[in-house]
Design a protein around this motif. Sequence first.
Motif, PDB file in Angstrom:
ATOM      1  N   ARG A  62       0.794  -1.227  -0.039  1.00  0.00           N
ATOM      2  CA  ARG A  62       0.033  -0.038   0.068  1.00  0.00           C
ATOM      3  C   ARG A  62       0.840   1.384   0.007  1.00  0.00           C
ATOM      4  N   ASP A  63       2.148   1.101   0.731  1.00  0.00           N
ATOM      5  CA  ASP A  63       2.961   2.297   0.762  1.00  0.00           C
ATOM      6  C   ASP A  63       3.982   2.461  -0.166  1.00  0.00           C
ATOM      7  N   ALA A  64       4.202   1.424  -1.020  1.00  0.00           N
ATOM      8  CA  ALA A  64       5.048   1.675  -2.140  1.00  0.00           C
ATOM      9  C   ALA A  64       4.387   2.414  -3.276  1.00  0.00           C
ATOM     10  N   ILE A  65       5.144   3.660  -3.963  1.00  0.00           N
ATOM     11  CA  ILE A  65       4.916   4.439  -4.733  1.00  0.00           C
ATOM     12  C   ILE A  65       5.467   4.033  -5.964  1.00  0.00           C
ATOM     13  N   GLY A  66       4.668   4.472  -7.149  1.00  0.00           N
ATOM     14  CA  GLY A  66       5.308   4.220  -8.529  1.00  0.00           C
ATOM     15  C   GLY A  66       4.274   3.262  -9.344  1.00  0.00           C
ATOM     16  N   MET A  67       3.727   3.803 -10.466  1.00  0.00           N
ATOM     17  CA  MET A  67       3.139   2.746 -11.506  1.00  0.00           C
ATOM     18  C   MET A  67       3.835   1.920 -12.274  1.00  0.00           C
ATOM     19  N   ILE A  68       3.731   0.775 -12.255  1.00  0.00           N
ATOM     20  CA  ILE A  68       4.502  -0.300 -12.986  1.00  0.00           C
ATOM     21  C   ILE A  68       4.352   0.178 -14.486  1.00  0.00           C
ATOM     22  N   ASP A  69       5.736   0.265 -14.847  1.00  0.00           N
ATOM     23  CA  ASP A  69       5.773   0.612 -16.460  1.00  0.00           C
ATOM     24  C   ASP A  69       6.598  -0.631 -17.069  1.00  0.00           C
ATOM     25  N   TYR A  70       7.263  -1.331 -16.287  1.00  0.00           N
ATOM     26  CA  TYR A  70       8.358  -2.541 -17.084  1.00  0.00           C
ATOM     27  C   TYR A  70       8.040  -3.708 -15.925  1.00  0.00           C
ATOM     28  N   ILE A  71       7.738  -4.778 -16.566  1.00  0.00           N
ATOM     29  CA  ILE A  71       7.980  -5.985 -15.788  1.00  0.00           C
ATOM     30  C   ILE A  71       8.675  -7.097 -16.341  1.00  0.00           C
ATOM     31  N   ASN A  72       9.288  -7.744 -15.589  1.00  0.00           N
ATOM     32  CA  ASN A  72      10.089  -9.025 -16.129  1.00  0.00           C
ATOM     33  C   ASN A  72       9.816 -10.170 -15.430  1.00  0.00           C
ATOM     34  N   LEU A  73       9.598 -11.158 -16.258  1.00  0.00           N
ATOM     35  CA  LEU A  73       9.185 -12.409 -15.950  1.00  0.00           C
ATOM     36  C   LEU A  73      10.212 -13.460 -16.225  1.00  0.00           C
ATOM     37  N   ASN A  74      10.304 -14.553 -15.394  1.00  0.00           N
ATOM     38  CA  ASN A  74      11.071 -15.751 -15.493  1.00  0.00           C
ATOM     39  C   ASN A  74      10.421 -16.933 -16.323  1.00  0.00           C
ATOM     40  N   LEU A  75      10.688 -16.930 -17.413  1.00  0.00           N
ATOM     41  CA  LEU A  75       9.814 -17.934 -18.276  1.00  0.00           C
ATOM     42  C   LEU A  75      10.838 -19.020 -19.133  1.00  0.00           C
ATOM     43  N   THR A  76      10.155 -20.134 -19.310  1.00  0.00           N
ATOM     44  CA  THR A  76      10.852 -21.230 -20.268  1.00  0.00           C
ATOM     45  C   THR A  76      10.788 -20.575 -21.796  1.00  0.00           C
ATOM     46  N   GLU A  77      11.498 -21.101 -22.339  1.00  0.00           N
ATOM     47  CA  GLU A  77      11.593 -20.416 -23.870  1.00  0.00           C
ATOM     48  C   GLU A  77      10.538 -21.015 -24.862  1.00  0.00           C
ATOM     49  N   ALA A  78       9.671 -21.889 -24.439  1.00  0.00           N
ATOM     50  CA  ALA A  78       8.504 -22.174 -25.067  1.00  0.00           C
ATOM     51  C   ALA A  78       7.415 -21.223 -24.339  1.00  0.00           C
ATOM     52  N   GLN A  79       7.557 -20.962 -23.090  1.00  0.00           N
ATOM     53  CA  GLN A  79       6.623 -19.965 -22.529  1.00  0.00           C
ATOM     54  C   GLN A  79       6.654 -18.579 -23.268  1.00  0.00           C
ATOM     55  N   TRP A  80       7.851 -18.124 -23.750  1.00  0.00           N
ATOM     56  CA  TRP A  80       8.194 -16.820 -24.214  1.00  0.00           C
ATOM     57  C   TRP A  80       7.700 -16.674 -25.723  1.00  0.00           C
ATOM     58  N   LEU A  81       8.175 -17.824 -26.207  1.00  0.00           N
ATOM     59  CA  LEU A  81       7.615 -18.054 -27.665  1.00  0.00           C
ATOM     60  C   LEU A  81       6.261 -17.912 -27.812  1.00  0.00           C
ATOM     61  N   GLN A  82       5.570 -18.661 -27.003  1.00  0.00           N
ATOM     62  CA  GLN A  82       3.933 -18.649 -26.869  1.00  0.00           C
ATOM     63  C   GLN A  82       3.366 -17.379 -26.690  1.00  0.00           C
ATOM     64  N   LEU A  83       4.006 -16.466 -25.754  1.00  0.00           N
ATOM     65  CA  LEU A  83       3.668 -15.242 -25.654  1.00  0.00           C
ATOM     66  C   LEU A  83       3.832 -14.257 -26.764  1.00  0.00           C
ATOM     67  N   ASP A  84       5.087 -14.235 -27.293  1.00  0.00           N
ATOM     68  CA  ASP A  84       5.521 -13.566 -28.280  1.00  0.00           C
ATOM     69  C   ASP A  84       4.726 -13.634 -29.563  1.00  0.00           C
ATOM     70  N   ALA A  85       4.388 -15.095 -29.859  1.00  0.00           N
ATOM     71  CA  ALA A  85       3.468 -15.421 -30.971  1.00  0.00           C
ATOM     72  C   ALA A  85       2.266 -14.701 -30.680  1.00  0.00           C
ATOM     73  N   LEU A  86       1.581 -14.898 -29.603  1.00  0.00           N
ATOM     74  CA  LEU A  86       0.328 -14.261 -29.346  1.00  0.00           C
ATOM     75  C   LEU A  86       0.132 -12.726 -29.565  1.00  0.00           C
ATOM     76  N   CYS A  87       1.374 -12.243 -29.185  1.00  0.00           N
ATOM     77  CA  CYS A  87       1.269 -10.437 -28.897  1.00  0.00           C
ATOM     78  C   CYS A  87       1.866  -9.860 -30.230  1.00  0.00           C
ATOM     79  N   LYS A  88       2.418 -10.374 -30.438  1.00  0.00           N
ATOM     80  CA  LYS A  88       3.739  -9.606 -31.648  1.00  0.00           C
ATOM     81  C   LYS A  88       2.975  -8.894 -32.763  1.00  0.00           C
ATOM     82  N   GLY A  89       1.623  -9.524 -33.264  1.00  0.00           N
ATOM     83  CA  GLY A  89       0.849  -8.924 -34.211  1.00  0.00           C
ATOM     84  C   GLY A  89       0.009  -7.828 -33.884  1.00  0.00           C
ATOM     85  N   GLY A  90      -0.145  -7.505 -32.402  1.00  0.00           N
ATOM     86  CA  GLY A  90      -0.699  -6.186 -31.877  1.00  0.00           C
ATOM     87  C   GLY A  90      -2.296  -6.424 -31.792  1.00  0.00           C
TER      88      GLY A  90
END
Length: 242
Positions: A189-217
Amino acid sequence: MNRKRNALISVMAALLSGLLVYGIYMLQLRQVKFQETVDVVAPVRFVAAGERLTNELLGVKQIAKASYSDEMLLAADGLEGMEVVVPLGANEPLLRWKVDKFRLLPSKSQSTFGIPRDYVLSVSNGIRAGDKVMVYASGDTVASERLFDEAVTVASVKTAGNMEIDDAKNSSLMSMASGDKEAMYASRRDAIGMIDYINLNLTEAQWLQLDALCKGGKSKVVIAYSPESLDVGSAVPAGEVP
């Protein structure tokens, strides 16, 4: 007739005597086994959750070999600098799951991926480094659904000024390690700041799945806080009993 009966009685007596001797032998063998000891690593004093181990904090405790489990550590090698996940009592055999070192680093099968801002539809603003999150797909070209079956670990969350989001006076990570849900909630509650960047620990397969989903916009992801963040664990290798 009496001779046969006497012979039978003698045989039965011999068998009973043999069984008695064998039983006594097994009891003695079991007693010897319990008397054998093994040296395991144990803290020399109480150690609070979140505290980092030093060589001075670690000693050796002798326990019965029959009481040993694979979770106990036989040597202090590599433990210096480890973070204590739960409180440890003095002279308590140290179990491997109770310490961790790189909670925010990816596992051997993972890498840390910075999720592009235009890939994200929304992200829970209460997320902090070390949390577990669920990732959902959303968009016109896909049905809204959970993208990965399991929760994934947040490596870091930062503001537009590249500042890590947390409460400087009451770290959310320290509160999480201590199991203090009230303090953890207050720090978020006390932490200040909006999240602009987030880093996730993913397997290669998970990243490729996410990238394929989102890269078309046309599709994006929703990143939500998971209650699995309250679970703790570790993977410090245990030794073998000699």
